[in-house]
Motif scaffolding. Structure first.
Motif, PDB file in Angstrom:
ATOM      1  N   SER A  79       0.819  -1.218   0.000  1.00  0.00           N
ATOM      2  CA  SER A  79       0.000   0.000   0.000  1.00  0.00           C
ATOM      3  C   SER A  79       0.850   1.264   0.000  1.00  0.00           C
ATOM      4  CB  SER A  79      -0.944   0.010   1.208  1.00  0.00           C
ATOM      5  OG  SER A  79      -0.238   0.280   2.418  1.00  0.00           O
ATOM      6  N   LEU A  80       2.120   1.120   0.398  1.00  0.00           N
ATOM      7  CA  LEU A  80       3.054   2.244   0.392  1.00  0.00           C
ATOM      8  C   LEU A  80       3.825   2.334  -0.921  1.00  0.00           C
ATOM      9  CD1 LEU A  80       4.413   1.885   4.043  1.00  0.00           C
ATOM     10  CD2 LEU A  80       2.888   3.672   3.186  1.00  0.00           C
ATOM     11  N   GLY A  81       3.479   1.461  -1.872  1.00  0.00           N
ATOM     12  CA  GLY A  81       4.088   1.519  -3.197  1.00  0.00           C
ATOM     13  C   GLY A  81       5.352   0.711  -3.355  1.00  0.00           C
ATOM     14  N   ALA A  82       5.660  -0.159  -2.391  1.00  0.00           N
ATOM     15  CA  ALA A  82       6.875  -0.969  -2.457  1.00  0.00           C
ATOM     16  C   ALA A  82       6.534  -2.422  -2.777  1.00  0.00           C
ATOM     17  CB  ALA A  82       7.640  -0.891  -1.137  1.00  0.00           C
ATOM     18  N   GLU A  83       7.521  -3.133  -3.297  1.00  0.00           N
ATOM     19  CA  GLU A  83       7.374  -4.561  -3.546  1.00  0.00           C
ATOM     20  C   GLU A  83       7.503  -5.324  -2.227  1.00  0.00           C
ATOM     21  OE1 GLU A  83       6.941  -6.511  -6.309  1.00  0.00           O
ATOM     22  OE2 GLU A  83       6.533  -4.741  -7.533  1.00  0.00           O
ATOM     23  N   ALA A  84       6.735  -6.405  -2.092  1.00  0.00           N
ATOM     24  CA  ALA A  84       6.808  -7.211  -0.870  1.00  0.00           C
ATOM     25  C   ALA A  84       6.660  -8.683  -1.201  1.00  0.00           C
ATOM     26  CB  ALA A  84       5.722  -6.792   0.113  1.00  0.00           C
ATOM     27  N   THR A  85       7.371  -9.496  -0.448  1.00  0.00           N
ATOM     28  CA  THR A  85       7.160 -10.937  -0.465  1.00  0.00           C
ATOM     29  C   THR A  85       7.121 -11.418   0.970  1.00  0.00           C
ATOM     30  OG1 THR A  85       7.918 -13.034  -1.442  1.00  0.00           O
ATOM     31  CG2 THR A  85       9.603 -11.591  -0.545  1.00  0.00           C
ATOM     32  N   VAL A  86       6.292 -12.422   1.239  1.00  0.00           N
ATOM     33  CA  VAL A  86       6.141 -12.901   2.609  1.00  0.00           C
ATOM     34  C   VAL A  86       6.419 -14.396   2.651  1.00  0.00           C
ATOM     35  CG1 VAL A  86       4.506 -11.090   3.215  1.00  0.00           C
ATOM     36  CG2 VAL A  86       3.641 -13.267   2.368  1.00  0.00           C
ATOM     37  N   LEU A  87       7.150 -14.823   3.680  1.00  0.00           N
ATOM     38  CA  LEU A  87       7.547 -16.214   3.818  1.00  0.00           C
ATOM     39  C   LEU A  87       7.409 -16.651   5.270  1.00  0.00           C
ATOM     40  CD1 LEU A  87      10.760 -15.982   1.637  1.00  0.00           C
ATOM     41  CD2 LEU A  87       8.761 -17.368   1.060  1.00  0.00           C
TER      42      LEU A  87
END
Length: 309
Positions: A79-87
């Protein structure tokens, strides 16, 4: 209680919340396209750190034992415009560090910054600790976890000739508080490892820091940490907790924004290998380092050492 939090007299200004020098929005150009891996990212300091790196424009890889927590944080990062991945990951599982590091490197090409934040605590008399596996699990999370992830990310950082590793430690490891014997011992071990690894890794372009995040109340680190049986049986422990609890007044943004600045500000690499107190004004400490004031007898200030006659 200050004797357990501030190990020496200092003229450096202190903060309990974020301040201008560590504002993460300053670093969007420096961190654009860079990737940070954060352990224990689902709540508290880890979540705040993920959001701070998102504000700074980095790709954010979030790790936690609880998938629902990091799923929510990943959505906040996006939502802040950054890429994210969750593990989902347990840092004490020997199979996890290499698996996780490979997955993140496969997706983003590199891991530029590692924040070893996952941790747990234990507050107890040793006399009333009936199950040794409880404090030993604290040792494994706080000591094995950071070392295992450091081991896993190092080859890639060495190959690229750059990287930053931040180990979240505690002022309780450089002072002598009672009842934190397992937690403080593990954190002291990571501080010492940071000092030693710097001698090996800094010549290869990798900076390492052992960072005290401040005394932050809004974190799950202490949930379930207090041995209630010991509290009932030892009145001294109860007195200690009444005095200790009010010291938890620092805000989550303070360590989170400090971590971003340590990764983004090239001048701060002068502090590589040292203990960093998030409550101390980082700009003032950096200026002191530039003047050579951190160097003294032996290895100088901000190092874990035993002074002798």
């Amino acid at each position: 209680m200050d004797r357990y939090l501030v190990p020496r007299h200092t003229n450096i200004s202190r903060h309990s919340d974020s301040y201008s020098f560590i504002d993460p929005s300053k670093h969007r150009d420096a961190l654009a396209g860079k990737t940070v891996l954060i352990t224990g990212a689902g709540r508290g300091i880890g979540r705040a750190t993920a959001l701070a790196f998102a504000v700074a424009g980095a790709n954010v890889a979030c790790l936690s034992r609880t998938y629902s927590d990091i799923e929510a944080v990943g959505n906040e990062v996006r939502s802040l415009g950054a890429e994210a991945t969750v593990l989902q990951c347990d840092v004490t599982d020997p199979s996890q560090p290499r698996r996780v590091v490979k997955a993140v490197e496969d997706k983003y090409g590199s891991i530029d910054f590692l924040i070893n934040n996952a941790g747990t605590s234990r507050i107890s008399t040793i006399e009333h600790e009936t199950d040794f596996e409880v404090p030993w699990s604290v040792m494994e999370t706080n000591l094995r976890g950071p070392l295992a992830f450091t081991h896993a990310v190092t080859p890639g950082m060495v190959a690229r000739g750059s990287g930053t590793i931040i180990n979240v430690v505690s002022a309780l490891a450089v002072t002598n508080p009672p009842y934190f014997w397992a937690y403080s011992a593990a954190k002291a071990g990571i501080i010492k490892a940071t000092h030693i690894l710097d001698k090996e890794l800094r010549p290869k372009g990798i900076s390492t820091y052992a960072v005290h995040p401040g005394m932050v109340a809004d974190t799950t680190l202490g949930v379930g940490a207090l041995n209630e049986a010991a509290l009932e049986k030892d009145p001294d422990l109860g007195g200690f907790m009444k005095a200790f609890t009010p010291s938890m007044g620092d805000q989550l943004a303070l360590p989170a924004d400090t971590f971003v600045t340590l990764c983004a500000n090239q001048d701060v690499h002068l502090l590589s290998g040292r203990y960093v107190d998030s409550c101390q004004d980082l700009g003032e400490v950096l200026e002191a380092a530039k003047r050579g004031e951190l160097e003294g007898d032996g290895e100088g200030l901000y190092n874990l050492k035993v002074d002798m006659l």
